[in-house]
Write a protein that holds these residues in place. Structure first.
Motif, PDB file in Angstrom:
ATOM      1  N   LEU A 142       0.821  -1.209   0.000  1.00 34.65           N
ATOM      2  CA  LEU A 142       0.000   0.000   0.000  1.00 34.65           C
ATOM      3  C   LEU A 142       0.856   1.260   0.000  1.00 34.65           C
ATOM      4  O   LEU A 142       1.864   1.333   0.710  1.00 34.65           O
ATOM      5  N   PRO A 143       0.448   2.257  -0.780  1.00 39.16           N
ATOM      6  CA  PRO A 143       1.173   3.531  -0.759  1.00 39.16           C
ATOM      7  C   PRO A 143       1.067   4.181   0.624  1.00 39.16           C
ATOM      8  O   PRO A 143       0.108   3.965   1.350  1.00 39.16           O
ATOM      9  N   LEU A 144       2.048   4.946   0.971  1.00 37.44           N
ATOM     10  CA  LEU A 144       2.138   5.738   2.194  1.00 37.44           C
ATOM     11  C   LEU A 144       2.391   4.908   3.457  1.00 37.44           C
ATOM     12  O   LEU A 144       3.241   5.257   4.250  1.00 37.44           O
ATOM     13  N   ILE A 145       1.678   3.833   3.666  1.00 38.50           N
ATOM     14  CA  ILE A 145       1.851   3.093   4.915  1.00 38.50           C
ATOM     15  C   ILE A 145       2.629   1.783   4.746  1.00 38.50           C
ATOM     16  O   ILE A 145       3.151   1.235   5.705  1.00 38.50           O
ATOM     17  N   GLY A 146       2.749   1.294   3.520  1.00 40.67           N
ATOM     18  CA  GLY A 146       3.387  -0.002   3.291  1.00 40.67           C
ATOM     19  C   GLY A 146       4.810  -0.113   3.807  1.00 40.67           C
ATOM     20  O   GLY A 146       5.164  -1.078   4.485  1.00 40.67           O
ATOM     21  N   ASP A 147       5.637   0.887   3.511  1.00 37.83           N
ATOM     22  CA  ASP A 147       7.021   0.859   3.988  1.00 37.83           C
ATOM     23  C   ASP A 147       7.077   0.956   5.507  1.00 37.83           C
ATOM     24  O   ASP A 147       7.935   0.347   6.150  1.00 37.83           O
ATOM     25  N   ALA A 148       6.165   1.717   6.081  1.00 36.11           N
ATOM     26  CA  ALA A 148       6.120   1.837   7.537  1.00 36.11           C
ATOM     27  C   ALA A 148       5.741   0.500   8.175  1.00 36.11           C
ATOM     28  O   ALA A 148       6.297   0.126   9.214  1.00 36.11           O
ATOM     29  N   ILE A 149       4.830  -0.233   7.563  1.00 36.06           N
ATOM     30  CA  ILE A 149       4.453  -1.553   8.083  1.00 36.06           C
ATOM     31  C   ILE A 149       5.676  -2.470   8.075  1.00 36.06           C
ATOM     32  O   ILE A 149       5.942  -3.193   9.038  1.00 36.06           O
ATOM     33  N   THR A 150       6.437  -2.418   6.991  1.00 31.75           N
ATOM     34  CA  THR A 150       7.642  -3.231   6.884  1.00 31.75           C
ATOM     35  C   THR A 150       8.639  -2.863   7.974  1.00 31.75           C
ATOM     36  O   THR A 150       9.205  -3.742   8.629  1.00 31.75           O
ATOM     37  N   ALA A 151       8.867  -1.569   8.176  1.00 27.90           N
ATOM     38  CA  ALA A 151       9.816  -1.107   9.189  1.00 27.90           C
ATOM     39  C   ALA A 151       9.365  -1.510  10.590  1.00 27.90           C
ATOM     40  O   ALA A 151      10.180  -1.961  11.402  1.00 27.90           O
ATOM     41  N   VAL A 152       8.085  -1.367  10.860  1.00 27.00           N
ATOM     42  CA  VAL A 152       7.567  -1.738  12.180  1.00 27.00           C
ATOM     43  C   VAL A 152       7.696  -3.248  12.395  1.00 27.00           C
ATOM     44  O   VAL A 152       7.987  -3.694  13.503  1.00 27.00           O
ATOM     45  N   GLY A 153       7.529  -4.022  11.338  1.00 28.32           N
ATOM     46  CA  GLY A 153       7.759  -5.468  11.452  1.00 28.32           C
ATOM     47  C   GLY A 153       9.153  -5.759  11.972  1.00 28.32           C
ATOM     48  O   GLY A 153       9.348  -6.627  12.831  1.00 28.32           O
ATOM     49  N   GLY A 154      10.130  -5.017  11.480  1.00 29.07           N
ATOM     50  CA  GLY A 154      11.499  -5.175  11.977  1.00 29.07           C
ATOM     51  C   GLY A 154      11.651  -4.650  13.388  1.00 29.07           C
ATOM     52  O   GLY A 154      12.285  -5.295  14.234  1.00 29.07           O
ATOM     53  N   LEU A 155      11.080  -3.467  13.653  1.00 35.08           N
ATOM     54  CA  LEU A 155      11.172  -2.891  14.997  1.00 35.08           C
ATOM     55  C   LEU A 155      10.560  -3.820  16.046  1.00 35.08           C
ATOM     56  O   LEU A 155      11.050  -3.910  17.168  1.00 35.08           O
ATOM     57  N   LEU A 156       9.487  -4.525  15.659  1.00 32.75           N
ATOM     58  CA  LEU A 156       8.833  -5.470  16.581  1.00 32.75           C
ATOM     59  C   LEU A 156       9.535  -6.820  16.629  1.00 32.75           C
ATOM     60  O   LEU A 156       9.119  -7.715  17.360  1.00 32.75           O
ATOM     61  N   LYS A 157      10.583  -6.952  15.809  1.00 37.12           N
ATOM     62  CA  LYS A 157      11.377  -8.176  15.742  1.00 37.12           C
ATOM     63  C   LYS A 157      10.527  -9.413  15.416  1.00 37.12           C
ATOM     64  O   LYS A 157      10.676 -10.476  16.014  1.00 37.12           O
ATOM     65  N   LEU A 158       9.634  -9.227  14.438  1.00 40.16           N
ATOM     66  CA  LEU A 158       8.826 -10.357  13.989  1.00 40.16           C
ATOM     67  C   LEU A 158       9.724 -11.425  13.394  1.00 40.16           C
ATOM     68  O   LEU A 158      10.752 -11.120  12.792  1.00 40.16           O
ATOM     69  N   ASP A 159       9.321 -12.672  13.554  1.00 41.35           N
ATOM     70  CA  ASP A 159      10.061 -13.786  12.964  1.00 41.35           C
ATOM     71  C   ASP A 159      10.209 -13.550  11.457  1.00 41.35           C
ATOM     72  O   ASP A 159       9.218 -13.279  10.763  1.00 41.35           O
ATOM     73  N   PHE A 160      11.437 -13.666  10.944  1.00 34.54           N
ATOM     74  CA  PHE A 160      11.698 -13.357   9.547  1.00 34.54           C
ATOM     75  C   PHE A 160      10.940 -14.296   8.605  1.00 34.54           C
ATOM     76  O   PHE A 160      10.531 -13.890   7.522  1.00 34.54           O
ATOM     77  N   ARG A 161      10.732 -15.542   9.019  1.00 35.30           N
ATOM     78  CA  ARG A 161       9.976 -16.471   8.166  1.00 35.30           C
ATOM     79  C   ARG A 161       8.526 -16.019   8.027  1.00 35.30           C
ATOM     80  O   ARG A 161       7.959 -16.072   6.934  1.00 35.30           O
ATOM     81  N   VAL A 162       7.939 -15.581   9.107  1.00 40.69           N
ATOM     82  CA  VAL A 162       6.559 -15.069   9.070  1.00 40.69           C
ATOM     83  C   VAL A 162       6.516 -13.806   8.231  1.00 40.69           C
ATOM     84  O   VAL A 162       5.650 -13.638   7.359  1.00 40.69           O
ATOM     85  N   PHE A 163       7.470 -12.903   8.485  1.00 36.98           N
ATOM     86  CA  PHE A 163       7.579 -11.681   7.695  1.00 36.98           C
ATOM     87  C   PHE A 163       7.654 -12.016   6.206  1.00 36.98           C
ATOM     88  O   PHE A 163       6.911 -11.476   5.396  1.00 36.98           O
TER      89      PHE A 163
END
Length: 150
Positions: A107-128
């Motif tokens: 999604l425009p505008l929020i998509g990159d932020a969702i990706t960054a927050v996934g990293g900040l939250l330390k989500l499992d890379f396989r799930v990511f």
């Protein structure tokens, strides 16, 4: 002689698609949609276009995830042009939808932020990887299909 030029042009065309898709998911505010449509309308290989755009965009998202994983929110805000407000909105998406929010990293505008927050939250890379790749693949598949219909 003309046939000899077709192969290099195709290679550079596909390489351009890959690079554009990668950058669209990282540092530059650009999109790869127009190039995907152009290539489909120019009779390039449908599956190659979808796969290269997906892989490039996914790998770009992995770069943003990595920056988030390393806790580099200042770098994310400065170099990826993701504001604190966008990061907070993405965090709310995660609170509401969990890992499924990663399906919408295109999604425009929020998509990159969702990706960054996934990293900040330390989500499992396989799930990511599963959700991000799936979301981006479905997006490019739908876009390419729609390009064949117009």
């Amino acid at each position: 002689m003309f046939e000899q030029l077709i192969v290099p042009v195709s290679i550079y065309t596909y390489l351009s698609l890959f690079i554009t898709s990668f950058l669209a998911s990282t540092v530059l505010p650009l999109g790869s949609e127009a190039l995907v449509i152009l290539l489909i309308k120019s009779n390039h290989n449908f599956y190659a276009v979808v796969l290269l755009a997906t892989v490039g965009n996914y790998l770009g998202a992995c770069t943003t995830y990595y920056l988030g994983l390393k806790g580099r929110s200042g770098v994310i805000e400065k170099y990826l042009s993701i504001s604190k407000k966008e990061l907070e909105k993405a965090d709310r998406w995660f609170t509401r939808y969990g890992s499924y929010a990663l399906l919408f990293t295109w999604l425009p505008l929020i998509g990159d932020a969702i990706t960054a927050v996934g990293g900040l939250l330390k989500l499992d890379f396989r799930v990511f990887s599963l959700y991000v790749f799936t979301g981006k693949f479905v997006r490019y598949l739908a876009l390419a299909y729609l390009a064949t219909q117009i």
